[in-house]
Write a protein that holds these residues in place. Structure first.
Motif, PDB file in Angstrom:
ATOM      1  N   VAL A  53      50.842  40.858  29.925  1.00  0.00           N
ATOM      2  CA  VAL A  53      51.282  41.816  30.937  1.00  0.00           C
ATOM      3  C   VAL A  53      50.869  41.264  32.300  1.00  0.00           C
ATOM      4  N   SER A  59      46.968  36.382  41.410  1.00  0.00           N
ATOM      5  CA  SER A  59      45.823  35.560  40.993  1.00  0.00           C
ATOM      6  C   SER A  59      46.152  34.092  41.216  1.00  0.00           C
ATOM      7  N   PHE A  60      45.147  33.344  41.635  1.00  0.00           N
ATOM      8  CA  PHE A  60      45.334  31.903  41.873  1.00  0.00           C
ATOM      9  C   PHE A  60      45.108  31.111  40.593  1.00  0.00           C
ATOM     10  N   ILE A  63      45.572  33.019  34.953  1.00  0.00           N
ATOM     11  CA  ILE A  63      45.216  34.177  34.115  1.00  0.00           C
ATOM     12  C   ILE A  63      46.436  35.026  33.754  1.00  0.00           C
ATOM     13  N   ALA A  64      47.455  35.045  34.626  1.00  0.00           N
ATOM     14  CA  ALA A  64      48.619  35.894  34.359  1.00  0.00           C
ATOM     15  C   ALA A  64      49.813  35.104  33.806  1.00  0.00           C
ATOM     16  N   GLY A 113      39.552  45.275  48.863  1.00  0.00           N
ATOM     17  CA  GLY A 113      39.609  43.880  49.287  1.00  0.00           C
ATOM     18  C   GLY A 113      40.469  43.712  50.532  1.00  0.00           C
ATOM     19  N   ASP A 114      40.862  42.460  50.788  1.00  0.00           N
ATOM     20  CA  ASP A 114      41.594  42.105  52.016  1.00  0.00           C
ATOM     21  C   ASP A 114      43.025  42.597  52.058  1.00  0.00           C
ATOM     22  N   ILE A 115      43.622  42.733  50.859  1.00  0.00           N
ATOM     23  CA  ILE A 115      45.052  43.092  50.805  1.00  0.00           C
ATOM     24  C   ILE A 115      45.238  44.247  49.824  1.00  0.00           C
ATOM     25  N   GLY A 122      45.820  44.905  37.578  1.00  0.00           N
ATOM     26  CA  GLY A 122      45.541  43.491  37.858  1.00  0.00           C
ATOM     27  C   GLY A 122      44.256  43.339  38.647  1.00  0.00           C
ATOM     28  N   THR A 126      40.453  41.405  37.078  1.00  0.00           N
ATOM     29  CA  THR A 126      39.869  40.135  37.532  1.00  0.00           C
ATOM     30  C   THR A 126      38.608  40.311  38.381  1.00  0.00           C
ATOM     31  N   THR A 128      38.390  42.208  41.282  1.00  0.00           N
ATOM     32  CA  THR A 128      38.700  42.287  42.722  1.00  0.00           C
ATOM     33  C   THR A 128      37.686  43.186  43.438  1.00  0.00           C
ATOM     34  N   GLY A 172      42.642  41.024  31.089  1.00  0.00           N
ATOM     35  CA  GLY A 172      43.924  41.085  30.361  1.00  0.00           C
ATOM     36  C   GLY A 172      43.783  40.602  28.937  1.00  0.00           C
ATOM     37  N   ARG A 301      48.774  39.267  54.553  1.00  0.00           N
ATOM     38  CA  ARG A 301      48.568  37.808  54.454  1.00  0.00           C
ATOM     39  C   ARG A 301      49.895  37.153  54.079  1.00  0.00           C
ATOM     40  N   ARG A 342      31.228  37.616  51.866  1.00  0.00           N
ATOM     41  CA  ARG A 342      31.163  39.080  51.671  1.00  0.00           C
ATOM     42  C   ARG A 342      29.969  39.434  50.778  1.00  0.00           C
ATOM     43  N   HIS A 391      35.151  33.857  40.729  1.00  0.00           N
ATOM     44  CA  HIS A 391      36.108  34.977  40.660  1.00  0.00           C
ATOM     45  C   HIS A 391      37.134  34.627  39.578  1.00  0.00           C
ATOM     46  N   LYS A 394      40.568  33.591  40.943  1.00  0.00           N
ATOM     47  CA  LYS A 394      40.652  32.532  41.951  1.00  0.00           C
ATOM     48  C   LYS A 394      40.254  31.204  41.315  1.00  0.00           C
TER      49      LYS A 394
HETATM   50  C1  LIG Z   1      46.447  36.975  49.642  1.00  0.00           C
HETATM   51  C2  LIG Z   1      45.431  37.375  48.586  1.00  0.00           C
HETATM   52  C3  LIG Z   1      44.323  38.100  48.962  1.00  0.00           C
HETATM   53  C4  LIG Z   1      43.364  38.472  48.002  1.00  0.00           C
HETATM   54  N1  LIG Z   1      42.269  39.179  48.404  1.00  0.00           N
HETATM   55  C5  LIG Z   1      41.303  39.468  47.506  1.00  0.00           C
HETATM   56  C6  LIG Z   1      40.134  40.173  47.899  1.00  0.00           C
HETATM   57  O1  LIG Z   1      39.973  40.568  49.056  1.00  0.00           O
HETATM   58  N2  LIG Z   1      39.174  40.399  46.962  1.00  0.00           N
HETATM   59  C7  LIG Z   1      39.312  39.969  45.666  1.00  0.00           C
HETATM   60  O2  LIG Z   1      38.383  40.166  44.871  1.00  0.00           O
HETATM   61  N3  LIG Z   1      40.436  39.343  45.257  1.00  0.00           N
HETATM   62  C8  LIG Z   1      41.426  39.097  46.134  1.00  0.00           C
HETATM   63  N4  LIG Z   1      42.563  38.458  45.715  1.00  0.00           N
HETATM   64  C9  LIG Z   1      42.737  38.191  44.280  1.00  0.00           C
HETATM   65  C10 LIG Z   1      43.496  39.338  43.584  1.00  0.00           C
HETATM   66  O3  LIG Z   1      42.982  40.595  43.965  1.00  0.00           O
HETATM   67  C11 LIG Z   1      43.343  39.238  42.054  1.00  0.00           C
HETATM   68  O4  LIG Z   1      43.729  37.989  41.605  1.00  0.00           O
HETATM   69  C12 LIG Z   1      44.126  40.347  41.320  1.00  0.00           C
HETATM   70  O5  LIG Z   1      43.928  40.188  39.949  1.00  0.00           O
HETATM   71  C13 LIG Z   1      45.611  40.299  41.548  1.00  0.00           C
HETATM   72  O6  LIG Z   1      46.207  41.463  41.007  1.00  0.00           O
HETATM   73  P1  LIG Z   1      47.693  41.374  40.428  1.00  0.00           P
HETATM   74  O7  LIG Z   1      48.219  42.753  40.255  1.00  0.00           O
HETATM   75  O8  LIG Z   1      48.473  40.431  41.217  1.00  0.00           O
HETATM   76  O9  LIG Z   1      47.374  40.795  38.959  1.00  0.00           O
HETATM   77  P2  LIG Z   1      47.948  39.472  38.266  1.00  0.00           P
HETATM   78  O10 LIG Z   1      47.482  38.291  39.003  1.00  0.00           O
HETATM   79  O11 LIG Z   1      49.420  39.615  38.034  1.00  0.00           O
HETATM   80  O12 LIG Z   1      47.201  39.562  36.853  1.00  0.00           O
HETATM   81  C14 LIG Z   1      45.813  39.383  36.802  1.00  0.00           C
HETATM   82  C15 LIG Z   1      45.316  39.725  35.398  1.00  0.00           C
HETATM   83  O13 LIG Z   1      45.454  41.115  35.163  1.00  0.00           O
HETATM   84  C16 LIG Z   1      46.076  41.311  33.925  1.00  0.00           C
HETATM   85  N5  LIG Z   1      46.812  42.557  33.973  1.00  0.00           N
HETATM   86  C17 LIG Z   1      47.709  42.969  34.896  1.00  0.00           C
HETATM   87  N6  LIG Z   1      48.165  44.180  34.554  1.00  0.00           N
HETATM   88  C18 LIG Z   1      47.547  44.528  33.406  1.00  0.00           C
HETATM   89  C19 LIG Z   1      47.604  45.663  32.545  1.00  0.00           C
HETATM   90  N7  LIG Z   1      48.390  46.689  32.824  1.00  0.00           N
HETATM   91  N8  LIG Z   1      46.831  45.674  31.439  1.00  0.00           N
HETATM   92  C20 LIG Z   1      46.021  44.645  31.146  1.00  0.00           C
HETATM   93  N9  LIG Z   1      45.930  43.547  31.917  1.00  0.00           N
HETATM   94  C21 LIG Z   1      46.679  43.507  33.028  1.00  0.00           C
HETATM   95  C22 LIG Z   1      46.990  40.107  33.759  1.00  0.00           C
HETATM   96  O14 LIG Z   1      47.358  39.935  32.402  1.00  0.00           O
HETATM   97  C23 LIG Z   1      46.069  39.028  34.258  1.00  0.00           C
HETATM   98  O15 LIG Z   1      45.175  38.696  33.235  1.00  0.00           O
HETATM   99  C24 LIG Z   1      43.544  38.099  46.632  1.00  0.00           C
HETATM  100  C25 LIG Z   1      44.685  37.384  46.253  1.00  0.00           C
HETATM  101  C26 LIG Z   1      45.622  37.030  47.226  1.00  0.00           C
HETATM  102  C27 LIG Z   1      46.848  36.246  46.807  1.00  0.00           C
END
Ligand SMILES: Cc1cc2nc3c(=O)[nH]c(=O)nc-3n(C[C@H](O)[C@H](O)[C@H](O)COP(=O)(O)OP(=O)(O)OC[C@H]3O[C@@H](n4cnc5c(N)ncnc54)[C@H](O)[C@@H]3O)c2cc1C
Length: 437
Positions: A53, A59-60, A63-64, A113-115, A122, A126, A128, A172, A301, A342, A391, A394
């Motif tokens: 899912v 995420s960088f 993981i997804a 967080g920042d965004i 998600g 991870t 966040t 996840g 961002r 932070r 993280h 990341k």
């Molecule tokens: C520009 C930018 C700024 C950011 N700022 C911060 C910050 O300030 N602080 C911080 O800590 N991080 C930050 N991040 C990182 C971000 O918050 C995490 O990587 C977060 O996991 C992304 O959420 P997503 O919805 O995109 O999840 P995805 O990247 O799509 O998925 C992440 C994980 O979650 C799982 N998942 C998603 N939905 C479900 C579900 N319903 N059930 C079970 N598992 C699930 C996925 O399988 C995967 O394992 C930033 C990232 C970017 C690109």
């Protein structure tokens, strides 16, 4: 469901926000009910398929990445329940919608967080986090969740459940979260106080400033001794709004449009980067304004970058900050982004970076199309021996053997994984690496 990526969310082709991971799924599942989620899981288990899912793809790490079946939750019904300070939302809801919803009910999340583009599931999966004296990861705010396990069972887990400390931040790997209950706080206004200071002054006064401010973070500009400090504290009312022009100038034009131009210039003429960094640091100005909490915490961002962020015990921060200039100076390329620092309070979530200790988070970034690996590897080599925890969302290069000593409840989490996903329906290459197959 939102994705800032250009591909339609239901396309079989997918890439993450940073553009450093891509996958083509065998199928894309878009269930409308929790029963359909459970039925998909049972069918995949019988047929020997895996399901990943995916949230907003922010995420960088990989993981997804879904190389078999990808599941999206945007069609899932969105019942919302508000009972006092407990708010239950659909797991695929993006944070900006969660924040708007909470504001309608006079509530807020105490730290962000920042965004705000990530989905709530998600973000909690991870670890966040933002920067907060009294709070830790978003996962630590989870008061309950609904999880579809690897056998298709639907579990409602609350604080009394044995597996709750694992499921709150599950990578996840434990199942599909369909609903999340968040413990919120009354809505609040923040006074943002941002000012440039010499890095040495920031570090010298850190303990005192951390005690005196609810939210403190700072950015250090490589090749300079300049930092920008951001202090956010609660005030009774929003009586100093930022002018529209200043908001556009700082948060849109300088932080995005100009940053993109500067990054492109730095990539074409690497020798110009230290001078650009010095000019950027000198151009920093002080500003103070008030606004609704989520609007102060979260910014936009648009410039694509890749990032590694390490949580370290707070006491280790001086050592890390002292070593970073040498690491950056020795690189065969230039670093175009500031280093972000932070702080958070301890929590009790098993795989939280902040598990059991006062944390400092140090994040290193690089423009998405510029080289980053030697920088990130050198930074990791600095943080790992200090007990650092990368993280989960990341970039990092650690595996299960190297992560186990960093997390006291690592093996308890693996046992939870064996119980909830015995056939590894939810695994992928990244999870095999960080948790073992
Ligand atoms: C520009 C930018 C700024 C950011 N700022 C911060 C910050 O300030 N602080 C911080 O800590 N991080 C930050 N991040 C990182 C971000 O918050 C995490 O990587 C977060 O996991 C992304 O959420 P997503 O919805 O995109 O999840 P995805 O990247 O799509 O998925 C992440 C994980 O979650 C799982 N998942 C998603 N939905 C479900 C579900 N319903 N059930 C079970 N598992 C699930 C996925 O399988 C995967 O394992 C930033 C990232 C970017 C690109």
């Amino acid at each position: 469901m939102t994705s800032d990526n250009s591909l339609p969310v239901t396309s079989r082709r997918w890439r993450n926000w940073g553009g450093n991971h891509q996958a083509v799924a065998a199928d894309v599942l878009t269930p409308r009910t929790v029963d359909e989620v459970a039925a998909s899981v049972k069918e995949a288990a019988t047929a020997g398929h895996r399901i990943k899912v995916v949230g907003s793809g922010h995420s960088f790490t990989g993981i997804a990445l879904a190389d078999d079946r990808r599941m999206l939750l945007h069609r899932l019904a969105e019942p919302v329940s508000v009972v006092g300070d407990l708010v239950t939302v659909q797991a695929g809801m993006p944070l900006y919608r969660v924040n708007a919803l909470l504001a309608e009910h006079g509530l807020a999340l105490p730290s962000l967080g920042d965004i705000d583009r990530q989905t709530i599931a998600g973000a909690i999966a991870t670890g966040t986090h933002g920067s907060a004296r009294d709070h830790s990861t978003l996962a630590s705010l989870v008061a309950g969740l609904t999880l579809v396990t690897g056998t298709g069972e639907v579990l409602h887990l609350g604080p009394a459940a044995e597996l709750f400390p694992a499921a709150r931040l599950g990578l996840g790997a434990l199942g599909i979260v369909t609903e999340v209950t968040l413990r919120c706080v009354p809505a609040f206004v923040l006074l943002a106080d941002e000012r440039p200071l010499p890095l040495a002054e920031v570090l010298a006064g850190l303990d005192e400033q951390l005690a005196a401010n609810e939210h403190l973070e700072f950015f250090w500009y490589p090749y300079t001794d300049h930092a920008q400090v951001k202090l956010n504290n609660r005030v009774a009312a929003s009586d100093r709004p930022l002018s529209r022009f200043r908001a556009w100038m700082d948060d849109d034009f300088l932080s995005n449009t100009m940053l993109e131009v500067v990054c492109r210039l730095g990539r074409r003429i690497p020798a110009s980067v230290p001078a650009i960094s010095a000019i950027s640091a000198r151009a920093l100005t002080a500003r103070a304004y008030t606004d609704r909490s989520d609007r102060v915490f979260c910014t936009s961002r648009r410039v694509r970058f890749v990032e590694m962020e390490y949580e370290i015990p707070r006491a280790a921060l001086p050592e890390v900050m002292a070593a970073l200039p040498g690491i950056i100076a020795a690189l065969p390329f230039r670093v175009q982004f500031p280093v972000e620092v932070r702080f958070t309070a301890p929590d009790d979530v098993w795989l939280s970076h902040g598990y059991g200790r006062e944390s400092a988070y140090v994040a290193v970034h690089q423009y998405a199309t510029s080289p980053h690996e030697p920088y990130f590897r050198a930074f990791e080599a600095l943080c790992e021996p200090l007990g650092g925890r990368p993280h989960w969302g990341k970039l990092h290069y650690r595996d299960a053997d190297s992560l186990r000593p960093a997390y006291p409840r690592f093996d308890a989490f693996l046992a939870a994984r064996n119980t909830l996903d015995p056939h590894r329906l939810f695994t992928n290459t990244y999870l095999d690496r960080v948790l073992g197959p």
